[in-house]
Design a protein around this motif. Structure first.
Motif, PDB file in Angstrom:
ATOM      1  N   THR A 233      22.159  -4.411   0.635  1.00  0.00           N
ATOM      2  CA  THR A 233      23.114  -2.941   1.067  1.00  0.00           C
ATOM      3  C   THR A 233      22.060  -2.035   1.678  1.00  0.00           C
ATOM      4  O   THR A 233      20.788  -2.306   1.693  1.00  0.00           O
ATOM      5  CB  THR A 233      23.837  -2.509   0.163  1.00  0.00           C
ATOM      6  OG1 THR A 233      23.039  -1.836  -1.070  1.00  0.00           O
ATOM      7  CG2 THR A 233      24.896  -3.259  -0.785  1.00  0.00           C
ATOM      8  N   THR A 234      22.608  -0.956   2.247  1.00  0.00           N
ATOM      9  CA  THR A 234      21.714   0.048   2.897  1.00  0.00           C
ATOM     10  C   THR A 234      20.755   0.768   2.086  1.00  0.00           C
ATOM     11  O   THR A 234      21.065   0.696   0.749  1.00  0.00           O
ATOM     12  CB  THR A 234      22.651   1.019   3.654  1.00  0.00           C
ATOM     13  OG1 THR A 234      23.165   1.571   2.368  1.00  0.00           O
ATOM     14  CG2 THR A 234      23.597   0.439   4.603  1.00  0.00           C
ATOM     15  N   LYS A 235      19.622   1.365   2.542  1.00  0.00           N
ATOM     16  CA  LYS A 235      18.808   2.079   2.093  1.00  0.00           C
ATOM     17  C   LYS A 235      18.587   3.214   2.768  1.00  0.00           C
ATOM     18  O   LYS A 235      18.968   3.526   4.115  1.00  0.00           O
ATOM     19  CB  LYS A 235      17.330   1.471   1.949  1.00  0.00           C
ATOM     20  CG  LYS A 235      17.577   0.038   1.231  1.00  0.00           C
ATOM     21  CD  LYS A 235      16.694  -0.480   0.220  1.00  0.00           C
ATOM     22  CE  LYS A 235      17.023  -1.810  -0.254  1.00  0.00           C
ATOM     23  NZ  LYS A 235      18.605  -1.989  -0.640  1.00  0.00           N
ATOM     24  N   ARG A 236      17.506   4.064   2.395  1.00  0.00           N
ATOM     25  CA  ARG A 236      17.182   5.335   3.437  1.00  0.00           C
ATOM     26  C   ARG A 236      16.277   4.887   4.546  1.00  0.00           C
ATOM     27  O   ARG A 236      15.325   4.004   4.016  1.00  0.00           O
ATOM     28  CB  ARG A 236      16.368   6.295   2.259  1.00  0.00           C
ATOM     29  CG  ARG A 236      15.918   7.728   3.218  1.00  0.00           C
ATOM     30  CD  ARG A 236      14.979   8.422   2.321  1.00  0.00           C
ATOM     31  NE  ARG A 236      15.617   9.171   1.152  1.00  0.00           N
ATOM     32  CZ  ARG A 236      16.703   9.912   0.923  1.00  0.00           C
ATOM     33  NH1 ARG A 236      17.045  10.342   2.268  1.00  0.00           N
ATOM     34  NH2 ARG A 236      17.024  10.273  -0.189  1.00  0.00           N
ATOM     35  N   HIS A 237      16.387   5.369   5.617  1.00  0.00           N
ATOM     36  CA  HIS A 237      15.494   4.769   6.586  1.00  0.00           C
ATOM     37  C   HIS A 237      14.116   5.086   6.625  1.00  0.00           C
ATOM     38  O   HIS A 237      13.596   6.065   6.211  1.00  0.00           O
ATOM     39  CB  HIS A 237      15.844   5.384   8.115  1.00  0.00           C
ATOM     40  CG  HIS A 237      17.408   5.151   8.462  1.00  0.00           C
ATOM     41  ND1 HIS A 237      18.466   5.690   7.887  1.00  0.00           N
ATOM     42  CD2 HIS A 237      17.541   4.826   9.819  1.00  0.00           C
ATOM     43  CE1 HIS A 237      19.358   5.039   8.703  1.00  0.00           C
ATOM     44  NE2 HIS A 237      18.993   4.676   9.721  1.00  0.00           N
ATOM     45  N   PRO A 238      13.351   3.937   6.485  1.00  0.00           N
ATOM     46  CA  PRO A 238      11.661   4.182   6.782  1.00  0.00           C
ATOM     47  C   PRO A 238      11.255   5.281   7.994  1.00  0.00           C
ATOM     48  O   PRO A 238      12.087   5.251   8.845  1.00  0.00           O
ATOM     49  CB  PRO A 238      11.257   2.842   6.911  1.00  0.00           C
ATOM     50  CG  PRO A 238      12.074   1.752   6.280  1.00  0.00           C
ATOM     51  CD  PRO A 238      13.296   2.527   6.643  1.00  0.00           C
ATOM     52  N   SER A 239      10.376   5.787   7.963  1.00  0.00           N
ATOM     53  CA  SER A 239       9.791   6.761   9.075  1.00  0.00           C
ATOM     54  C   SER A 239       8.488   7.029   9.280  1.00  0.00           C
ATOM     55  O   SER A 239       7.764   6.626   8.532  1.00  0.00           O
ATOM     56  CB  SER A 239      10.497   8.079   8.712  1.00  0.00           C
ATOM     57  OG  SER A 239       9.637   8.977   7.688  1.00  0.00           O
ATOM     58  N   LEU A 240       8.283   7.292  10.473  1.00  0.00           N
ATOM     59  CA  LEU A 240       6.990   7.750  10.992  1.00  0.00           C
ATOM     60  C   LEU A 240       7.065   8.848  11.719  1.00  0.00           C
ATOM     61  O   LEU A 240       7.858   8.926  12.624  1.00  0.00           O
ATOM     62  CB  LEU A 240       6.462   6.519  11.883  1.00  0.00           C
ATOM     63  CG  LEU A 240       5.060   6.786  12.549  1.00  0.00           C
ATOM     64  CD1 LEU A 240       3.944   7.063  11.618  1.00  0.00           C
ATOM     65  CD2 LEU A 240       4.656   5.861  13.675  1.00  0.00           C
ATOM     66  N   THR A 269      25.088   0.732  12.992  1.00  0.00           N
ATOM     67  CA  THR A 269      25.654   1.635  11.730  1.00  0.00           C
ATOM     68  C   THR A 269      25.571   3.294  12.121  1.00  0.00           C
ATOM     69  O   THR A 269      25.926   3.672  13.030  1.00  0.00           O
ATOM     70  CB  THR A 269      25.120   1.221  10.412  1.00  0.00           C
ATOM     71  OG1 THR A 269      23.655   1.514  10.302  1.00  0.00           O
ATOM     72  CG2 THR A 269      25.139  -0.125  10.353  1.00  0.00           C
ATOM     73  N   LEU A 270      25.109   3.910  11.047  1.00  0.00           N
ATOM     74  CA  LEU A 270      24.948   5.473  11.206  1.00  0.00           C
ATOM     75  C   LEU A 270      23.666   6.002  11.799  1.00  0.00           C
ATOM     76  O   LEU A 270      23.356   7.216  11.931  1.00  0.00           O
ATOM     77  CB  LEU A 270      25.289   6.087   9.820  1.00  0.00           C
ATOM     78  CG  LEU A 270      26.585   5.968   9.427  1.00  0.00           C
ATOM     79  CD1 LEU A 270      26.669   6.216   7.774  1.00  0.00           C
ATOM     80  CD2 LEU A 270      27.627   6.660  10.044  1.00  0.00           C
ATOM     81  N   PRO A 304      20.654  -3.207   7.777  1.00  0.00           N
ATOM     82  CA  PRO A 304      20.699  -1.819   8.373  1.00  0.00           C
ATOM     83  C   PRO A 304      20.412  -0.842   7.184  1.00  0.00           C
ATOM     84  O   PRO A 304      20.910  -1.026   6.145  1.00  0.00           O
ATOM     85  CB  PRO A 304      22.029  -1.903   8.984  1.00  0.00           C
ATOM     86  CG  PRO A 304      22.759  -3.170   8.679  1.00  0.00           C
ATOM     87  CD  PRO A 304      21.721  -4.250   7.976  1.00  0.00           C
ATOM     88  N   TYR A 305      19.533   0.193   7.790  1.00  0.00           N
ATOM     89  CA  TYR A 305      19.365   1.460   7.115  1.00  0.00           C
ATOM     90  C   TYR A 305      20.606   2.251   7.170  1.00  0.00           C
ATOM     91  O   TYR A 305      21.047   2.224   8.162  1.00  0.00           O
ATOM     92  CB  TYR A 305      17.945   1.920   7.128  1.00  0.00           C
ATOM     93  CG  TYR A 305      16.858   1.038   6.696  1.00  0.00           C
ATOM     94  CD1 TYR A 305      16.480   1.094   5.617  1.00  0.00           C
ATOM     95  CD2 TYR A 305      16.147   0.207   7.871  1.00  0.00           C
ATOM     96  CE1 TYR A 305      15.477   0.074   5.109  1.00  0.00           C
ATOM     97  CE2 TYR A 305      15.275  -0.717   7.629  1.00  0.00           C
ATOM     98  CZ  TYR A 305      14.810  -0.799   6.046  1.00  0.00           C
ATOM     99  OH  TYR A 305      13.883  -1.528   5.714  1.00  0.00           O
ATOM    100  N   GLY A 306      20.824   2.839   6.174  1.00  0.00           N
ATOM    101  CA  GLY A 306      22.135   3.719   6.061  1.00  0.00           C
ATOM    102  C   GLY A 306      21.886   5.217   5.411  1.00  0.00           C
ATOM    103  O   GLY A 306      20.989   5.545   5.243  1.00  0.00           O
ATOM    104  N   ALA A 307      23.140   5.595   5.208  1.00  0.00           N
ATOM    105  CA  ALA A 307      23.417   7.163   4.676  1.00  0.00           C
ATOM    106  C   ALA A 307      22.724   6.954   3.345  1.00  0.00           C
ATOM    107  O   ALA A 307      22.914   6.177   2.363  1.00  0.00           O
ATOM    108  CB  ALA A 307      24.861   7.360   4.497  1.00  0.00           C
ATOM    109  N   PHE A 308      21.915   8.040   3.059  1.00  0.00           N
ATOM    110  CA  PHE A 308      21.526   8.301   1.728  1.00  0.00           C
ATOM    111  C   PHE A 308      21.228   9.752   1.783  1.00  0.00           C
ATOM    112  O   PHE A 308      20.624  10.289   2.646  1.00  0.00           O
ATOM    113  CB  PHE A 308      20.213   7.422   1.624  1.00  0.00           C
ATOM    114  CG  PHE A 308      19.377   7.592   0.026  1.00  0.00           C
ATOM    115  CD1 PHE A 308      19.952   8.619  -0.803  1.00  0.00           C
ATOM    116  CD2 PHE A 308      18.957   6.455  -0.445  1.00  0.00           C
ATOM    117  CE1 PHE A 308      19.482   8.705  -2.142  1.00  0.00           C
ATOM    118  CE2 PHE A 308      18.366   6.381  -1.770  1.00  0.00           C
ATOM    119  CZ  PHE A 308      18.653   7.510  -2.553  1.00  0.00           C
TER     120      PHE A 308
END
Lengths: 703, 171
Positions: A233-240, A269-270, A304-308
């Protein structure tokens, strides 16, 4: 049954010979009676992969059986054979290896914000300070896994389960099953934690359960086990996030040049709206005349990363608040003083040009939080500890931040949420909304709001079950919007009901109940008041230029962390935490405090220990044994203080607060570790291993 | 994939065992598979769904029940081990004892709550534990993702205080 590889073409689905298929129900993409699309923003995500798979654990085939044991045997006897193709697993590599898989350049969405003239302002700056910051994925770990039950009632397909957004699920079901809204019904079951993890993903679970139930001709229950829930399932988007900041000799921000890159995973997705919230919060609660923010969400062959909770804001706020400490050091200013000189004053504007004039004194918030934390007294004690002790180090860190409540930009206008309030035969009222309880207190606070607005006792307030056959679409339970936006609709629907009954707005209590009973006696049906969202006056947003009022209201906060680092083990412990925020009127102190404390602890987890290890793009440590979230013994009491400036357009003066507390802990904690250790960490989670690397690099520099 | 259960050396032999134990004060007699978890017997065979499954590996504590007065993760206990013992689940708890926990905000979504309550009541029944351990240490086997734990810790401390006050009351 899910994809065994991150990318490839499905060659065949192989059933072992001897498998007893007599009671086994098998569903694949051919069982859909509508488009093979999970309806959300873009139509790119299939309900069940047909010929290609784009991420590890992508759903391909569904099995159901009356016996759990027989189902386990069947799962072991089915193999999905895929010809693998080279995947894209690193969202920071441009151009992507293995060819473009989405659009022209593998970018799912690009958004930007422009204010003033950044290049000219940078050219005139006394100092330009650069930084690059990264954040990892975060798993929701709601205690209750994803789960859904589906059955048919005559012509209507009913789905009941753990979810935040009944109408998202309803629309997704209607689309992929080719059914009108009168032939699908979605009911929310009391939901065991969500945090965004049950915003968009339940549409997929519901579709799978529905397909199985339809084919089986009997009810089907689909409940994920923890391992599947964590890896698929989805997780918080990794970021740079990269910053280039121009300041004058006094530390005033002259220009902020910010690049935001999010890992979106294999389907849109979102991600576009997560990116939107990310860039809008990227420049922080500071006044700066020249701002350029370039954001993109990038395709990878990851689930897909998603809503968190926080929805993109925690990532950019971590970068910005960590960077503010780096800027402070570069201009030799105290980090508190640097912030004091730059915090938005009433009448000044944000990066999108939104003029802030809400009466909140942000500098006073900063000073109060610093005072509550004992910053100055502790600073001296920490210096003394560092002199005397061989391995114990302590430090303080802070973060100033804001969080926009409700949908971004024109989102609330597009949603056009509606709430109904019906008068019942016995004189009670029933509130009908699609907003749900998942532990955050919707049921309690909606009851309070309706009771105060109607003058009826709390026992005379009924809340309808979130059932799409019974309640209107009051929008999803996300984005810190439930109390501020939907609560206000409840107030207005009650006003409307009074008007329909010929009562003045201030009539309430017994008079209201009597009018309701009389209406029933007269007409033989329930009188219903209704309200549909109207933006507060003067709120304007331009979606094409990203200029204007990004949110109708912001909550403001200053968080201060005190940490202790053990230089032998590189472990960090948060020993004190002050969370000060201005959230409008607090409607229920116990619940509001609980939201803040829970969010802060989730944020401390993300800052220090919650490390999603990716292999082939998906979570390899999909167990609570080796994905560590904070226990009661890992965190100190969270000292919560509210400042209240009532907000005219929120229910009873409230603004949204549910997401706010996840924004501040990571930068506050990492800034504190930086101060305690004399290093410059730039990544969360700052695990002991990562801190060890930082400290050893530092030693190498000295040597 | 999950290992296949219920298949032992000789498919012709029925390996089920009959066990008897005390459940919430009443005698229970039931045939179980030797690999069946106590959690599943409680939830799916005996209908006591108050006990929750959170992780199935003894990390989260949502499935906490008492066996012979000690809190255990029922996901890690083969049901056969309950033979002859006294099992207490959340269903047996006097709701009035939960009041301090409710008032302090110890529960939000409720998924961890049955397990939290079973551990909390065990602490309340053994206040001497606090001579050697903190409430935060004793509650660390129950993960909660909503509250941040302050509501839980305060609730336990307030309930301890209330218990002491009651004990001080003259008979």
């Amino acid at each position: 049954m899910r994809s065994p590889v991150p990318r490839g073409r499905i060659r065949e689905v192989r059933f072992a010979s001897g498998l007893d298929r007599s009671e086994l129900v098998v569903v694949d993409h051919r069982d859909l009676t509508g488009p093979n699309e999970v309806l959300l923003i873009e139509p790119d995500q299939p309900v069940l992969a047909a010929d290609r798979v784009r991420h590890l654990h992508e759903p391909v085939l569904l099995l159901a059986h009356p016996s759990r044991e027989a189902l386990r045997r069947a799962v072991a006897a089915v193999e999905i054979v895929v010809d693998p193709e080279p995947p894209v697993l690193d969202f920071t590599v441009d151009p992507p290896p293995g060819g473009v898989q989405y659009g022209d350049d593998n970018v799912l969405k690009r958004l930007s914000i422009d204010k003033g003239d950044v290049e000219t302002a940078l050219a005139g700056a006394a100092r330009i300070v650069e930084g690059e910051y990264r954040t990892g994925a975060q798993e929701h770990v709601y205690l209750e896994n994803q789960g859904m039950v589906a059955w048919e009632e005559g012509d209507v397909l009913v789905v009941k389960g753990s979810l935040q957004c009944p109408y998202y699920v309803l629309k997704a079901l209607g689309h992929a099953l080719g059914r009108g809204p009168d032939r699908v019904r979605v009911v929310q079951a009391p939901t065991g934690g969500g945090f965004g993890g049950k915003e968009e993903y339940p549409s997929l679970v519901a579709l799978h359960a529905a397909l199985l139930a339809r084919k089986a001709g009997r009810p089907v229950k689909l409940v994920y086990e923890r391992g599947e829930d964590m890896e698929a399932t989805t997780k918080r988007h990794p970021s740079l996030v990269r910053h280039r900041t121009g300041v004058d000799v006094e530390g005033r921000l002259l220009a902020q040049d910010i690049e935001v890159v999010l890992d979106g995973g294999a389907y849109v997705t979102l991600s576009p709206v997560v990116l939107s919230r990310a860039i809008i919060h990227a420049a922080g609660p500071y006044a700066c005349d020249h701002v350029r923010i370039r954001g993109r969400a990038v395709f990878t062959n990851s689930p897909p990363y998603g809503a968190f909770r926080g929805f993109g804001a925690p990532q950019t706020i971590f970068a910005n608040e960590r960077h503010m400490d780096v800027v402070a050091a570069a201009v030799d200013l105290d980090p508190i003083e640097l912030r004091r000189r730059n915090l938005i004053e009433n009448g000044q504007s944000t990066a999108t040009g939104q003029v802030i004039d809400d009466g909140t004194d942000r500098t006073a918030l900063l000073d109060r939080a610093v005072e509550l934390s004992g910053w100055h007294e502790k600073k001296a004690a920490h210096a003394e500890l560092a002199r005397r002790h061989p391995w114990r180090r302590r430090g303080m860190g802070l973060a100033c931040f804001h969080h926009g409540a409700g949908f971004t930009g024109s989102g609330e206008v597009v949603l056009a949420s509606r709430v109904d309030v019906a008068g019942l035969a016995d004189g009670r009222i029933e509130v009908r909304s699609g907003n749900i309880e998942m532990g955050q207190g919707t049921l309690t606070v909606f009851t309070q709001i309706a009771s105060e607005a109607s003058g009826l006792a709390p026992s005379a307030i009924a809340l309808a079950e979130p059932d799409t056959a019974r309640v209107p679409n009051s929008g999803p339970t996300v984005a810190s919007r439930t109390v501020m936006v939907v609560g206000r609709l409840i107030e207005r629907a009650i006003e409307d009901l009074k008007a329909r009954l010929g009562l003045p707005p201030d009539a309430g209590g017994d008079r209201f109940a009597e009018a309701i009973r009389a209406a029933h006696a007269e007409r033989g049906e329930a009188p219903v008041g209704t309200a549909t969202y109207q933006p507060p006056p003067g709120v304007e947003w331009d979606e094409t230029t990203y200029r204007g009022d990004a949110y109708a209201a912001y909550a403001w906060a200053v968080y201060v962390a005190e940490v202790e680092v053990d230089l032998r083990t590189y472990t960090t412990r948060v020993v004190d935490f002050v969370a000060l925020q201005e959230v409008g009127k607090v409607l229920n102190e116990t619940l509001a405090r609980g939201q803040i404390q829970g969010g802060v602890v989730q944020g401390i987890g993300w800052a220090l220990m919650e490390d999603v290890v990716l292999e082939d793009g998906a979570m390899a440590n999909a167990q609570l044994t080796n994905y560590i979230i904070p226990t009661s013994d890992d965190v100190p009491p969270i000292r919560v203080t509210f400042e209240e400036t009532p907000y005219a357009h929120g229910a009873r003066g409230a603004k949204g607060l549910g997401e706010l507390p996840i924004d501040g802990p990571a930068p506050a904690v990492v800034n504190a570790v930086a101060r305690a250790t004399g290093t410059r960490p730039t990544t969360v989670p700052l695990t002991p291993e990562r801190l060890m690397e930082r400290l050893e690099e530092g030693r190498a520099d000295v040597a | 994939m999950s290992p296949e259960r219920g298949s032992y050396a000789d498919p012709a032999v029925d390996y089920h065992v009959e066990i008897a134990f005390t459940l919430n004060g009443a005698e229970v007699r039931i045939r179980v598979d030797p690999a069946e978890r106590l959690l599943d017997v409680l939830r799916y065979r005996l209908g006591l769904t108050g006990t929750k499954e959170g992780c199935a590996e003894g990390e989260c504590g949502a499935c906490t029940v008492w066996i012979d007065g000690l809190p255990v993760d029922s996901c890690l206990v083969p049901a056969v081990q309950a033979r002859g013992r006294e099992v207490v689940t959340i269903e047996a708890v006097d709701p009035m004892r939960l009041r301090p926990l409710l008032e302090s905000g110890a529960t939000q979504c409720g998924a961890c709550t049955p397990g939290v309550v079973m551990t909390a009541l065990w602490i309340l029944d053994h206040p001497d534990l606090l001579e050697t351990h903190t409430v935060r240490e004793l509650m660390a086997g129950n993960l909660c993702r909503c509250t941040g734990y302050d509501g839980i810790v305060e609730g336990v401390l307030e309930a301890l205080e209330a218990t002491r006050d009651t004990e001080r009351e003259p008979a």
